[in-house]
Enzyme design. Structure first.
Site, PDB file in Angstrom:
ATOM      1  N   ASN A   9       0.866  -1.180   0.000  1.00  0.00           N
ATOM      2  CA  ASN A   9       0.000   0.000   0.000  1.00  0.00           C
ATOM      3  C   ASN A   9       0.901   1.226   0.000  1.00  0.00           C
ATOM      4  O   ASN A   9       1.482   1.568   1.021  1.00  0.00           O
ATOM      5  CB  ASN A   9      -0.899  -0.013   1.249  1.00  0.00           C
ATOM      6  N   LYS A  11       0.139   4.355  -0.413  1.00  0.00           N
ATOM      7  CA  LYS A  11      -0.464   5.611   0.080  1.00  0.00           C
ATOM      8  C   LYS A  11      -0.151   6.741  -0.910  1.00  0.00           C
ATOM      9  O   LYS A  11      -0.064   6.489  -2.111  1.00  0.00           O
ATOM     10  CB  LYS A  11       0.024   5.922   1.492  1.00  0.00           C
ATOM     11  N   HIS A  97      -9.375   1.381   5.201  1.00  0.00           N
ATOM     12  CA  HIS A  97      -8.066   1.629   5.804  1.00  0.00           C
ATOM     13  C   HIS A  97      -8.225   2.671   6.919  1.00  0.00           C
ATOM     14  O   HIS A  97      -8.994   3.622   6.796  1.00  0.00           O
ATOM     15  CB  HIS A  97      -7.081   2.128   4.743  1.00  0.00           C
ATOM     16  N   GLU A  99      -6.486   5.086   7.816  1.00  0.00           N
ATOM     17  CA  GLU A  99      -6.234   6.488   7.453  1.00  0.00           C
ATOM     18  C   GLU A  99      -7.467   7.108   6.805  1.00  0.00           C
ATOM     19  O   GLU A  99      -7.755   8.285   6.990  1.00  0.00           O
ATOM     20  CB  GLU A  99      -5.014   6.569   6.527  1.00  0.00           C
ATOM     21  N   GLU A 167      -5.348  -4.845  10.750  1.00  0.00           N
ATOM     22  CA  GLU A 167      -4.321  -3.806  10.897  1.00  0.00           C
ATOM     23  C   GLU A 167      -4.535  -3.061  12.215  1.00  0.00           C
ATOM     24  O   GLU A 167      -5.319  -2.104  12.266  1.00  0.00           O
ATOM     25  CB  GLU A 167      -4.426  -2.810   9.740  1.00  0.00           C
ATOM     26  N   GLY A 173       2.480   2.401  10.525  1.00  0.00           N
ATOM     27  CA  GLY A 173       3.404   3.511  10.311  1.00  0.00           C
ATOM     28  C   GLY A 173       4.131   3.961  11.572  1.00  0.00           C
ATOM     29  O   GLY A 173       4.763   5.016  11.592  1.00  0.00           O
ATOM     30  N   SER A 213       3.510  -2.000  10.278  1.00  0.00           N
ATOM     31  CA  SER A 213       4.972  -2.010  10.404  1.00  0.00           C
ATOM     32  C   SER A 213       5.604  -3.371  10.094  1.00  0.00           C
ATOM     33  O   SER A 213       6.590  -3.751  10.724  1.00  0.00           O
ATOM     34  CB  SER A 213       5.397  -1.507  11.790  1.00  0.00           C
TER      35      SER A 213
HETATM   36  C1  PEP Z   1      -0.726   0.241   5.926  1.00  0.00           C
HETATM   37  O1  PEP Z   1      -0.747   1.417   5.588  1.00  0.00           O
HETATM   38  O2  PEP Z   1      -1.648  -0.510   5.581  1.00  0.00           O
HETATM   39  C2  PEP Z   1       0.404  -0.217   6.724  1.00  0.00           C
HETATM   40  C3  PEP Z   1       0.344  -1.416   7.265  1.00  0.00           C
HETATM   41  O3  PEP Z   1       1.466   0.653   6.857  1.00  0.00           O
HETATM   42  P1  PEP Z   1       2.897   0.319   7.543  1.00  0.00           P
HETATM   43  O4  PEP Z   1       3.362  -0.994   6.984  1.00  0.00           O
HETATM   44  O5  PEP Z   1       3.771   1.461   7.127  1.00  0.00           O
HETATM   45  O6  PEP Z   1       2.661   0.252   9.004  1.00  0.00           O
END
Ligand code: PEP
Length: 253
Positions: A9, A11, A97, A99, A167, A173, A213
């Site tokens: 992803n 973003k 998601h 965000e 998630e 992040g 992460s």
């Molecule tokens: C995500 O945005 O779905 C995500 C898991 O980001 P990150 O791997 O940077 O934590």
């Protein structure tokens, strides 16, 4: 046997040129690896979907979108519909998601509508769910996950072409990853919910990805868990070296 999905992803990152360069390097890398049961997908910014699907057509990865409109068509300036994605051979679409929930006020009800629209248009949804740090610390993670599943899957039939991504918001992040045990506990819980609300067959076949992460250093231990079927990867998917290493690890897992 469930397939393993390694999904990036991106973003709101990368220019057109950087995207093209990355996807060509990914193509070369994938030509050299035995992917076995692994599907690799990249979700670039929407502007690059056409170029990305063109490259993917000749390659061993697929393309996903990061979002779609809650509407199917019409006077919604700036929006992108599921049928537009389908017409460009976009295979997956991330919905829910954290965000988008946080910055664009998306609710479970809107995600449920998007899920229905994606199903009608035969684009595979990657449905994100997860708890905040506060919810985890209050010990209500399973309650929150159940609530999200109930509302997002309200009135949805599952025929196999759906992916769920667990998630934990506190891990996205932040550099803080859920331990493999913490993630496995919730993945198992999600599968149990699918068994109770759909069937054992559906629960056994539906891929549940982990996101938060994930990186080359932790992906192996996460993928070793019986109910973790891949990763939705943000930061580490922007770097071709790290992303390729994760695919390599998954292929050998
Ligand atoms: C995500 O945005 O779905 C995500 C898991 O980001 P990150 O791997 O940077 O934590």
């Amino acid at each position: 046997m469930r397939k393993i999905i390694i999904a990036g992803n991106w973003k709101m990152n990368k220019t057109f040129q950087e995207t093209e360069e990355f996807l060509l390097e990914l193509t070369d890398f994938l030509n050299e690896v035995e992917l076995n049961n692994i599907e690799v997908t990249i979700c670039p910014p929407a502007l690059y979907l056409e170029m990305a699907t063109d490259i993917a057509f000749e390659s061993k990865f697929s393309i996903g979108s990061q979002n779609i409109s809650v509407h199917e068509f019409g006077a919604f300036t700036g929006e992108i519909s599921a049928s537009m994605l389908k017409s460009m051979d976009v295979e997956y679409c991330i919905i829910g998601h954290s965000e988008r929930r946080k910055y664009f006020n998306e609710t479970n009800e809107m995600i449920n509508t998007k899920l229905k629209i994606l199903r009608r248009n035969k684009v595979i949804p990657i449905v994100c769910i997860g708890e905040t740090l506060e919810e985890r610390e209050m010990g209500v993670t399973k309650k929150i996950i159940t609530h999200q599943l109930e509302e997002v899957f309200n009135d949805i039939e599952i025929d196999g072409n759906i992916v769920i991504a667990y998630e934990p918001i506190w891990a996205i992040g932040t550099g803080k990853t859920a331990t493999p045990q913490q993630a496995q506990e919730i993945h198992k819980f999600i599968r149990k919910w699918l068994t109770d609300n759909y069937s054992e067959r559906i629960a056994e076949n539906l891929p549940v990805l982990y996101g938060g992460s994930a990186k080359p250093q932790n992906i192996n231990d996460l993928l070793k868990q019986p109910d973790i079927d891949g990763g939705l990867i943000g930061g580490a998917s922007l770097d071709i070296e790290k992303f390729s290493e994760m695919i390599d690890i998954a292929a050998r897992n």
